[in-house]
Write a protein that holds these residues in place. Structure first.
Motif, PDB file in Angstrom:
ATOM      1  N   ASP A 169       0.799  -1.286  -0.100  1.00 21.94           N
ATOM      2  CA  ASP A 169      -0.045   0.120  -0.071  1.00 21.94           C
ATOM      3  C   ASP A 169       0.768   1.257   0.164  1.00 21.94           C
ATOM      4  O   ASP A 169       2.114   1.170   0.364  1.00 21.94           O
ATOM      5  N   PRO A 223      -6.636   0.450  -7.557  1.00 20.60           N
ATOM      6  CA  PRO A 223      -6.579   0.307  -5.829  1.00 20.60           C
ATOM      7  C   PRO A 223      -7.759   1.127  -5.292  1.00 20.60           C
ATOM      8  O   PRO A 223      -8.178   1.991  -5.684  1.00 20.60           O
ATOM      9  N   ASP A 279      -7.873  -3.873   3.197  1.00 18.15           N
ATOM     10  CA  ASP A 279      -9.091  -3.913   2.378  1.00 18.15           C
ATOM     11  C   ASP A 279      -9.570  -5.166   2.353  1.00 18.15           C
ATOM     12  O   ASP A 279      -9.103  -6.143   2.103  1.00 18.15           O
ATOM     13  N   ARG A 319      -5.036  -3.275  -3.235  1.00 13.64           N
ATOM     14  CA  ARG A 319      -4.131  -2.358  -2.984  1.00 13.64           C
ATOM     15  C   ARG A 319      -4.618  -1.188  -2.656  1.00 13.64           C
ATOM     16  O   ARG A 319      -5.571  -0.797  -2.943  1.00 13.64           O
ATOM     17  N   ARG A 320      -4.051  -0.365  -1.498  1.00 14.73           N
ATOM     18  CA  ARG A 320      -4.741   0.932  -1.043  1.00 14.73           C
ATOM     19  C   ARG A 320      -3.812   2.181  -1.296  1.00 14.73           C
ATOM     20  O   ARG A 320      -2.672   1.870  -1.244  1.00 14.73           O
ATOM     21  N   VAL A 356       1.525  -0.891   4.387  1.00 14.68           N
ATOM     22  CA  VAL A 356       2.044   0.379   3.948  1.00 14.68           C
ATOM     23  C   VAL A 356       3.446  -0.150   3.568  1.00 14.68           C
ATOM     24  O   VAL A 356       4.262  -0.540   4.547  1.00 14.68           O
TER      25      VAL A 356
END
Length: 844
Positions: free
Chosen positions: A221, A248, A269, A274-275, A292
């Motif tokens: 992320d 994402p 999520d 992915r964020r 992250v």
């Protein structure tokens, strides 16, 4: 603990927890250093619950941010398998999740201050934990100072723990006289690089490119640090459809988000995507974002800075400190190797540490808290600047919140509102519901950024734009989002003050100013009688309208924003007010006074009756029969203006003053000698000069004798005699005569502090025959400087070594002078010659 609780994960700080408990058992204070990810926020409070010294009392932990407070409480409660509000709860503004069973309370800064102010004994609380203290918020500094005062005077058993990720722990430990413990962190290597901006590229465009690069080049992320909600919205819009497939999830994180959205950001999520998290510096510490691997850092944050234009601390976009940049980068190395991209040039240098808020914000709120506490000498880590604190106390006086240094009933009501004292005073001023609703609008307006793009100085135009927005109309020069934020803020104020009345569509011309004057009593202004563009302010200053001002012609204004300038302050935002309302609300500030003053232009005393509002002169009229007893005050003012040279100095009195000043420097142990420097004399005119001016109407009516006695007043006769003995005006020389000693004092010597000049004895050389050593004064400590004169009175030699003069220099002087002055003695042996002031008799 509930049986359904999941096994707690391990944290780097776990191995330090026994030492933390032991340290607090032996010492009531502790400094704990632990990097982000060590687990200090969520593991230390539960570890202390069963400590014997806690004795079943509660633990209160201060978190600077609401997001972090909720997240920390939720995590600790989850570890116990309990809902928030059981053993672990939190209290933040407008939200309370605690119960009678709660033993760990996570609170935000304002809440902690109110807890201590309302109950200084802190009944039922055994420990106060200050988390993320390195952020150095004003409220955290105040909370710690209050807690230390409570511990020192009321609760020796209270434990205080200061926890930080990036702080000068040694300095803090020394200040607290506390042990210092450090924990290891959980961090993987992070590769740091600078992602250059293109020419004239906006932040959102640069950020979009950096996000696209990170998603393409690295796993995991992406956490993006941006200064505030406005920049988050712009970057979110810029990302749009530009992100690569599979797209994402783009989430935002800031302090104003609803709890549900915050919780969503703090969890992986649910669909495994992915964020990209766009966050303010709330994500710098305290909260952990899973997954992250990449951090993109704008290097910017919104932090409070004092805005002298408005009189408030406002959030400005500033560059972060190096410690914050390092902490942000470290977020990429929580679970594996990471990458951090910085959106500023590598050549740009950041400040090493964040400056404490107490050094750079307006302090009226702090001054009101100190007045309520009753002890202004609190132990602050960094003391509030004296000038800023004095200005804050002066404002509280004008707002009516204090009587002297003591908070009054109105000040306590202001404090209970929990907002800036200016706004609190205004919100408490209205008499009816319509005015209360309008006051809520004004509170929103003066705190917010300008919703109009025009430069108009009329505050009424902003309120009219807000009223039009509520009717569904937005003018071309107005920001819809800005007006929406204003409307929401006003609605929150109405809800907080329990105002059910809807805001008005229109109000009289003076309505805004009639309320605003309670927030800005120092900026109430009256039009200058000779210049319609200039206004006199209640605080003694003046300001000028712009040439195209919408406020031109208004006799009275209250100024909410003012650009201070050494040449000419300018009115940026103001509203007209009704003088009748001003007289009704502030009758005590309208005064009439008979004044006897010094007219510097006419160089005479002027007597007048002056009507004023605060420091605004409304009217001045000459007095036919002034009070003679007040003339002395005016003459003292004259000396302040004209200087000490306006007084009748004589040469003997000037020499006496120099003698006293020299003796103070030469004989520091001599008691009772007054300070006769210009600064000291001017500062004490009321004591020594004013009595001598009684009954006089002119400075030149003070004669030399009365002035001399005034200057020497307060000195015992024995001390005056001692001065004459130690620093005589004359001295006997071998010729049998007395010669004058001249004294001097150089006020510019010794780096401006002043120093005595060598005392001088000017005497004809023949009068010293037979004298071997240089005469001395001041108990023999100070040699005279001899100006040895020819028979014609011309200087032959300047020396403080008379013996050396006779041995080495006299033969040459005799050889040169004997032919010029043949009638005066020039003996071969000056040691045995008879001293004389006369020439040789004729024929000898």
């Amino acid at each position: 603990m509930n049986r359904s609780a999941s096994p707690p994960p391990s944290f780097p700080i776990d191995e330090l927890l026994p030492r933390i408990r032991d340290s607090l058992a032996a010492h009531p204070r502790l400094v704990l250093e632990a990097p982000p990810g060590a687990g200090k926020t969520t593991q230390v409070p539960p570890a202390l619950l069963d400590a014997p010294w806690l004795a079943g009392q509660r633990i209160v932990m201060l978190e600077p941010r609401r997001v972090a407070a909720r997240a920390a409480a939720t995590f600790m409660a989850g570890q116990r398998g309990e809902p928030v509000g059981e053993t672990v709860g939190y209290r933040i503004r407008f939200e309370n999740k605690v119960s009678a069973r709660t033993r760990i309370e996570v609170v935000t800064e304002g809440i902690l201050t109110r807890m201590i102010q309302d109950d200084p004994m802190l009944e039922g609380i055994g420990a106060l934990l200050f988390d993320e203290f390195h952020e150095r918020h004003l409220a955290a500094d105040l909370g710690l100072a209050l807690a230390l005062d409570v511990q020192a005077g009321l609760r020796e058993d209270l434990r205080i723990v200061v926890m930080s990720a990036t702080l000068d722990g040694e300095r803090l430990a020394n200040f607290l006289d506390a042990p210092r413990l450090s924990s290891a962190g959980r961090a993987f290597p992070v590769e740091v690089a600078h992602f250059p901006a293109r020419r004239d590229e906006a932040l959102e465009a640069q950020t979009r490119r950096a996000v696209e690069h990170a998603l393409a080049a690295h796993p995991g992320d992406v956490l993006v640090f941006l200064p505030g909600q406005r920049e988050i919205a712009r970057v979110e819009a810029a990302l749009g459809q530009a992100l690569p497939a599979p797209a994402p999830a783009v989430l935002t994180l800031h302090g104003e988000l609803p709890v549900e959205q915050q919780s969503q950001v703090l969890q992986p999520d649910p669909q495994g995507r992915r964020r990209v998290v766009l966050a303010t510096n709330v994500a710098e510490s305290s909260v952990t974002l899973p997954g992250v691997r990449v951090v993109i850092d704008s290097g910017l944050a919104r932090e409070p800075r004092y805005d002298p234009n408005s009189g408030f601390a406002r959030l400005d976009v500033v560059h972060v400190a190096q410690s914050s940049a390092d902490q942000r980068a470290g977020r990429a190395g929580r679970i594996a190797d990471g990458w951090a991209y910085r959106l500023w040039p590598q050549s740009q240098r950041l400040e090493p540490q964040r400056r404490p808020e107490i050094a750079q914000v307006e302090l009226a709120g702090l001054a009101l808290e100190l007045a309520a506490w009753g002890n202004v000498a609190l132990p602050f880590v960094d003391a509030p600047p004296p000038g800023a604190l004095a200005a804050a106390r002066d404002l509280l006086q004008r707002l009516g919140a204090v009587d002297g240094a003591v908070i009054n009933a109105f000040g306590k009501r202001m404090l209970a509102l929990g907002t800036h004292p200016r706004l609190a005073a205004m919100l408490l001023a209205p008499r009816g519901d319509d005015e209360k609703a309008l006051a809520c609008d004004l509170a929103a307006l003066v705190e917010a950024r300008d919703p109009l793009r025009s430069r108009s100085d009329a505050l009424a135009e902003r309120w009219q734009a807000l009223a039009a927005f509520r009717r569904g109309r937005v003018s071309a020069d107005a920001s819809r989002s800005g007006l929406a934020a204003l409307d929401q803020a006003a609605r929150q104020w109405r809800r907080r003050l329990r105002v059910d009345t809807a805001p008005a569509d229109s109000v009289p011309a003076h309505a805004l100013g009639d309320l605003l004057l309670h927030a800005f009593p120092d900026r109430i202004a009256r039009q200058h009688p000779s210049d319609p563009f200039r206004y006199q302010l209640a605080n003694g200053r003046s300001a000028k309208l712009f040439d195209d001002s919408a406020l031109y012609g208004e006799p009275w204004l209250v100024i909410s924003e003012l650009r201070d300038d050494p040449r000419d302050a300018r009115v940026l935002r103001a509203a007209p007010l009704d003088e009748a309302r001003l007289r009704r609300d502030f009758p005590q500030r309208f005064t009439s006074e008979d004044r006897v003053v010094w007219d510097a232009g006419a160089r005479r005393i002027a007597a007048q009756r002056e009507s004023r509002f605060d420091r605004i002169v409304l009217d001045t009229r000459a007095l036919a029969k002034p009070d003679p007893s007040r003339f002395a005050d005016a003459l003292v003012d004259a000396v302040h203006q004209l200087g000490l040279d306006a007084l009748p100095w004589t040469e003997p009195l000037s020499q006496w003053r120099a003698r006293v000043r020299c003796l103070r420097a030469w004989l520091g142990e001599l008691d009772g000698l007054p300070d006769l420097s210009d600064a000291a004399l001017l500062a004490s005119l009321d004591r020594w000069l004013k009595p001598a001016l009684a009954g006089k109407t002119r400075l030149d009516a003070l004669d030399e004798g009365a002035f001399s006695e005034a200057l020497k007043s307060g000195m015992e006769w024995s001390l005056r005699q001692r001065i004459d003995a130690l620093a005589p005006t004359r001295i006997s020389v071998p010729s049998g005569l007395e010669r004058r000693i001249e004294y001097g004092f150089d006020d510019h010597a010794d780096d401006g502090r002043g120093a005595p000049m060598p005392p001088v004895l000017a005497v004809k050389l023949q009068e010293l025959f037979g004298l071997a050593d240089t005469p001395r004064i001041a108990d023999g400590r100070v040699p005279l400087t001899l100006h040895l004169l020819s028979p014609g009175g011309k200087p032959l030699q300047i020396t403080q070594d008379l013996r050396g003069f006779w041995d080495r220099t006299y033969p040459e002087v005799k050889k040169e002078m004997k032919g010029r002055y043949p009638r005066h003695p020039w003996p071969e042996d000056p040691w045995s010659a008879t001293a004389t002031h006369r020439a040789k008799p004729r024929g000898t």
